[in-house]
Design a protein around this motif. Structure first.
Motif, short mmCIF file in Angstrom:
data_model
loop_
_atom_site.label_atom_id
_atom_site.label_comp_id
_atom_site.label_asym_id
_atom_site.label_seq_id
_atom_site.Cartn_x
_atom_site.Cartn_y
_atom_site.Cartn_z
N ASP A 193 0.84 -1.32 0.09
CA ASP A 193 0.23 0.04 0.01
C ASP A 193 0.92 1.25 0.05
OD1 ASP A 193 -1.73 2.30 1.12
OD2 ASP A 193 -3.27 0.65 1.19
N HIS A 194 0.77 2.22 -0.84
CA HIS A 194 1.59 3.41 -1.09
C HIS A 194 1.70 4.28 0.01
CE1 HIS A 194 -2.30 4.91 -2.63
NE2 HIS A 194 -1.92 5.83 -2.37
N ARG A 195 0.49 4.23 0.74
CA ARG A 195 0.29 5.04 1.96
C ARG A 195 1.10 4.59 3.13
NH1 ARG A 195 -5.80 4.80 0.62
NH2 ARG A 195 -5.29 2.60 0.37
N THR A 196 1.47 3.22 3.23
CA THR A 196 2.01 3.02 4.39
C THR A 196 3.44 3.49 4.49
OG1 THR A 196 0.90 1.05 4.33
CG2 THR A 196 3.02 0.87 5.58
N LEU A 197 3.99 4.11 5.76
CA LEU A 197 5.14 4.51 5.96
C LEU A 197 6.05 3.41 6.11
CD1 LEU A 197 4.22 7.21 8.42
CD2 LEU A 197 4.30 7.51 6.05
N ALA A 198 7.24 3.59 5.65
CA ALA A 198 8.53 2.52 5.82
C ALA A 198 8.93 2.44 7.20
CB ALA A 198 9.56 3.00 4.81
N ASP A 199 8.84 3.79 7.85
CA ASP A 199 9.41 3.95 9.34
C ASP A 199 8.33 4.39 10.08
OD1 ASP A 199 11.10 3.67 11.66
OD2 ASP A 199 12.04 5.47 10.96
N SER A 220 0.58 -0.92 10.93
CA SER A 220 1.23 -0.01 10.12
C SER A 220 0.84 1.30 10.45
CB SER A 220 0.95 -0.37 8.54
OG SER A 220 -0.50 -0.04 8.57
N TRP A 221 1.74 2.35 9.86
CA TRP A 221 1.67 3.76 10.37
C TRP A 221 1.30 4.50 8.87
CZ3 TRP A 221 1.86 6.17 14.91
CH2 TRP A 221 2.12 5.30 16.04
N VAL A 222 0.77 5.37 8.81
CA VAL A 222 0.39 6.27 7.67
C VAL A 222 0.01 7.68 8.05
CG1 VAL A 222 -0.90 4.24 6.37
CG2 VAL A 222 -2.32 5.73 8.06
N ALA A 223 0.01 8.51 7.31
CA ALA A 223 -0.37 10.03 7.54
C ALA A 223 -1.75 9.85 8.15
CB ALA A 223 -0.38 10.74 6.15
N ASN A 224 -1.90 11.03 8.96
CA ASN A 224 -3.13 11.05 9.63
C ASN A 224 -4.41 11.10 8.78
OD1 ASN A 224 -4.99 11.18 11.94
ND2 ASN A 224 -4.67 13.69 12.21
N SER A 225 -4.23 12.11 7.68
CA SER A 225 -5.33 11.99 6.81
C SER A 225 -5.82 10.96 6.00
CB SER A 225 -5.01 13.10 5.65
OG SER A 225 -3.88 12.77 5.15
#
Length: 261
Positions: A193-199, A220-225
């Motif tokens: 998923d392109h929205r998932t953060l690598a770190d 997994s971590w993503v931007a709040n929006s």
């Protein structure tokens, strides 16, 4: 009528000046507001730099009002304002320094208009703030009123001040499922998923076992929006992926029938 005629004559005499002053004042205020919003997005809310930026732009805002007022007074009243202008600027600077050091000690609400907050299990956006109450508009259209004094003493979650947010998927699998294969599928879906953060990197853990099922929790971590849309997309992708694999099955509710002889 004579009095009214004098007022109209005065307004016509200084009309151009008043329009120019108002345009300069409004234009300066709008410019400062836009610059503040642009710069504030680059700074973590609640940090020392955020306080510096707030006080700085507040001081510039007051200076614009002072300067336009002095210009109008000099033109209308024919008063030399150079000395007064210097004292006014000094007063603004001293006031800004005092406010900077006193601001952390001033009680204030941990949100502003438009923020998404959670207060006492009520999730929504801040619609209005007054001295007596705060209005929260929930996502199903309800309007909830909270006394302002109540918010100072209770916990408030402000999601708008969080740049990144963790997505958590909780899945119950049948105990006969291939747990490692399910773990790899979850990791692959989150990483793709392109929205998932690598770190921090996505991770999957077993968080429960028993009663014929095993519970997997994927993080997994993503931007709040992107939080809500990402969680929805991942759940859909997981259900579709597990449906095509015989070795991995979601646990179904179990009902035991006991015969009473």
């Amino acid at each position: 009528m004579d009095r009214l005629g004098q007022i109209v004559a005065t307004l016509s005499t200084y009309g151009e000046l008043l329009v120019s002053v108002l345009l300069a004042m409004v234009g300066g205020i709008v410019l400062i507001l836009l610059l503040y919003r642009l710069v504030a997005r680059m700074v973590t809310p609640g940090s020392r730099y955020a306080r510096i930026i707030k006080v700085f732009f507040g001081a510039v805002y007051v200076m614009i009002l002072v300067i336009t007022a002095l210009i109008a007074a000099e033109q209308v009243l024919d008063i030399a304002t150079r000395r007064v202008a210097g004292l006014a600027m000094l007063a603004v600077v001293v006031g800004a320094v005092i406010v900077f050091f006193l601001l952390p000690f001033v009680p204030r609400l941990p949100f502003t208009l438009g923020d998404m907050v959670k207060i006492r299990d009520v999730l929504g956006t801040v619609d209005a703030i007054t001295a007596y109450q705060v209005v929260i508009r929930t996502f199903d259209g309800q309007i909830v009123y909270f006394p302002t004094a109540l918010l100072v003493t209770g916990p408030v979650i402000n999601y708008s001040h969080t740049p990144h947010r963790r997505v958590e998927l909780s899945l119950a699998l049948s105990s006969e499922s291939d747990i490692e294969q399910a773990r790899q599928i979850l990791l692959e879906l989150m990483n793709n998923d392109h929205r998932t953060l690598a770190d921090p990197a996505p991770a999957v853990y077993i968080t429960g076992a028993g009663d014929g099922k095993v519970t997997l929790s994927a993080y997994s971590w993503v931007a709040n929006s992107d939080w809500l849309a990402t969680r929805d997309a991942l759940y859909v992708a997981v259900v579709k992926a597990f449906a095509d694999i015989d070795a991995v099955n979601l646990a179904l509710p179990r009902v035991e029938l006991v015969e009473d002889w």
